[in-house]
Design a protein around this motif. Structure first.
Motif, mmCIF file in Angstrom:
data_model
loop_
_atom_site.group_PDB
_atom_site.id
_atom_site.type_symbol
_atom_site.label_atom_id
_atom_site.label_comp_id
_atom_site.label_asym_id
_atom_site.label_seq_id
_atom_site.Cartn_x
_atom_site.Cartn_y
_atom_site.Cartn_z
ATOM 1 N N THR A 137 0.753 -1.168 -0.029
ATOM 2 C CA THR A 137 -0.207 -0.011 -0.061
ATOM 3 C C THR A 137 0.830 1.315 0.057
ATOM 4 N N VAL A 138 0.641 2.123 -0.702
ATOM 5 C CA VAL A 138 1.456 3.578 -0.904
ATOM 6 C C VAL A 138 0.412 4.577 -0.679
ATOM 7 N N SER A 139 0.692 5.422 0.462
ATOM 8 C CA SER A 139 -0.060 6.418 0.898
ATOM 9 C C SER A 139 0.554 7.817 0.592
ATOM 10 N N GLY A 140 -0.235 8.662 0.023
ATOM 11 C CA GLY A 140 0.155 10.078 -0.487
ATOM 12 C C GLY A 140 0.732 10.170 -1.665
ATOM 13 N N ALA A 141 0.930 9.181 -2.519
ATOM 14 C CA ALA A 141 1.615 9.253 -3.717
ATOM 15 C C ALA A 141 0.809 8.485 -4.885
ATOM 16 N N ALA A 142 1.003 9.142 -6.116
ATOM 17 C CA ALA A 142 0.250 8.595 -7.244
ATOM 18 C C ALA A 142 1.392 7.961 -8.142
ATOM 19 N N LEU A 143 1.281 6.772 -8.240
ATOM 20 C CA LEU A 143 2.235 6.075 -8.777
ATOM 21 C C LEU A 143 2.185 5.994 -10.596
ATOM 22 N N ALA A 144 3.229 5.608 -11.288
ATOM 23 C CA ALA A 144 3.036 5.393 -12.517
ATOM 24 C C ALA A 144 2.371 3.955 -12.527
ATOM 25 N N PRO A 145 1.604 3.538 -13.749
ATOM 26 C CA PRO A 145 0.979 2.241 -13.767
ATOM 27 C C PRO A 145 1.855 0.951 -13.727
ATOM 28 N N THR A 146 3.268 0.894 -13.963
ATOM 29 C CA THR A 146 3.993 -0.045 -13.770
ATOM 30 C C THR A 146 5.323 0.359 -13.201
ATOM 31 N N ALA A 147 5.879 -0.728 -12.461
ATOM 32 C CA ALA A 147 7.142 -0.319 -11.739
ATOM 33 C C ALA A 147 7.888 -1.762 -12.277
ATOM 34 N N GLN A 148 9.321 -1.413 -11.789
ATOM 35 C CA GLN A 148 10.162 -2.628 -12.277
ATOM 36 C C GLN A 148 10.717 -3.191 -10.963
ATOM 37 N N ALA A 149 10.611 -4.518 -11.212
ATOM 38 C CA ALA A 149 10.949 -5.563 -10.103
ATOM 39 C C ALA A 149 12.264 -5.937 -10.169
ATOM 40 N N TYR A 150 13.307 -5.801 -9.427
ATOM 41 C CA TYR A 150 14.721 -6.493 -9.836
ATOM 42 C C TYR A 150 14.694 -7.479 -8.609
ATOM 43 N N ARG A 151 15.105 -8.711 -9.052
ATOM 44 C CA ARG A 151 15.088 -9.665 -7.925
ATOM 45 C C ARG A 151 16.394 -10.621 -7.867
ATOM 46 N N TYR A 152 16.854 -11.005 -6.931
ATOM 47 C CA TYR A 152 17.904 -11.986 -6.397
ATOM 48 C C TYR A 152 17.301 -12.818 -5.691
ATOM 49 N N SER A 153 17.514 -14.088 -5.958
ATOM 50 C CA SER A 153 16.826 -15.203 -4.977
ATOM 51 C C SER A 153 17.706 -16.448 -5.054
ATOM 52 N N ALA A 154 17.324 -17.385 -4.060
ATOM 53 C CA ALA A 154 18.051 -18.396 -3.875
ATOM 54 C C ALA A 154 17.785 -19.568 -5.070
#
Length: 198
Positions: A137-154
């Motif tokens: 949940t983001v409060s007080g901000a209007a985000l662009a419709p898409t974001a980038q998710a960078y991930r490093y995992s096992a």
């Protein structure tokens, strides 16, 4: 002279902040030669990512890891990349910490910041052996419709992967077991308040 008793909780950074406020207002905090070990493993990478997030959140001026990871492909190296070089071209976590909360910081820790251009970034560390889904949940901000998710995992210790994710004032995301995810979320307005994971 400030003292700490043997049975006192360590609370290292809050204690140093209190001492500074009492004795030396305006002094920065430096932590030298820390090392929690295990940088050759995913467990160590998760711990290192958590440490970097805490240092930023708490406003530590300077900190030095004692002994670098043993290679450019060590999991501990990727923990640093998740903050300092996501895409191999210098894309990084923001420089100004903003409020970010998790319903269970011991399992799914979260740290957020803004970049100079207003882009919001968040590092999410899933320290468990299971995938975790969370309402974001983001409060007080209007985000662009898409974001980038960078991930490093096992699941793949050799690289950081990237994908686009849909953003809304409230979204549900899944964070894989033993993973570090950096979300890069451009704003559609300059307003910003807080980010929460529940």
């Amino acid at each position: 002279i400030a003292t700490v008793g043997v049975n006192d909780k360590v609370m290292l950074i809050p204690r140093m902040k209190a001492w500074i406020q009492q004795y030396y207002p305006g002094t920065g905090i430096a932590i030298g030669e820390y090392n929690f070990g295990g940088l050759e493993s995913m467990n160590g990478a998760l711990a290192q990512a958590d440490v970097l997030g805490i240092l930023g959140r708490e406003g530590v001026t300077w900190a030095a890891l004692w002994g670098a990871p043993d290679s450019a492909t060590a999991p501990g190296t990727f923990a640093f990349r998740m903050f300092r070089n996501l895409d191999g071209a210098g894309a990084s976590f923001g420089s100004r910490s903003v409020k970010a909360t998790s319903a269970d910081q011991g399992r799914l820790s979260v740290y957020a910041a803004t970049r100079d251009d207003g882009t919001v970034t968040a590092v999410v560390v899933n320290k468990t052996a299971s995938d975790l889904s969370s309402a974001v949940t983001v409060s007080g901000a209007a985000l662009a419709p898409t974001a980038q998710a960078y991930r490093y995992s096992a699941a793949d210790l050799t690289r950081i992967t990237t994908s686009s994710v849909a953003m809304a004032p409230s979204s549900t995301m899944t964070f894989p077991a033993q993973s570090i995810t950096t979300l890069v979320m451009p704003l559609s307005t300059a307003a910003w308040s807080s980010l929460s994971f529940t």
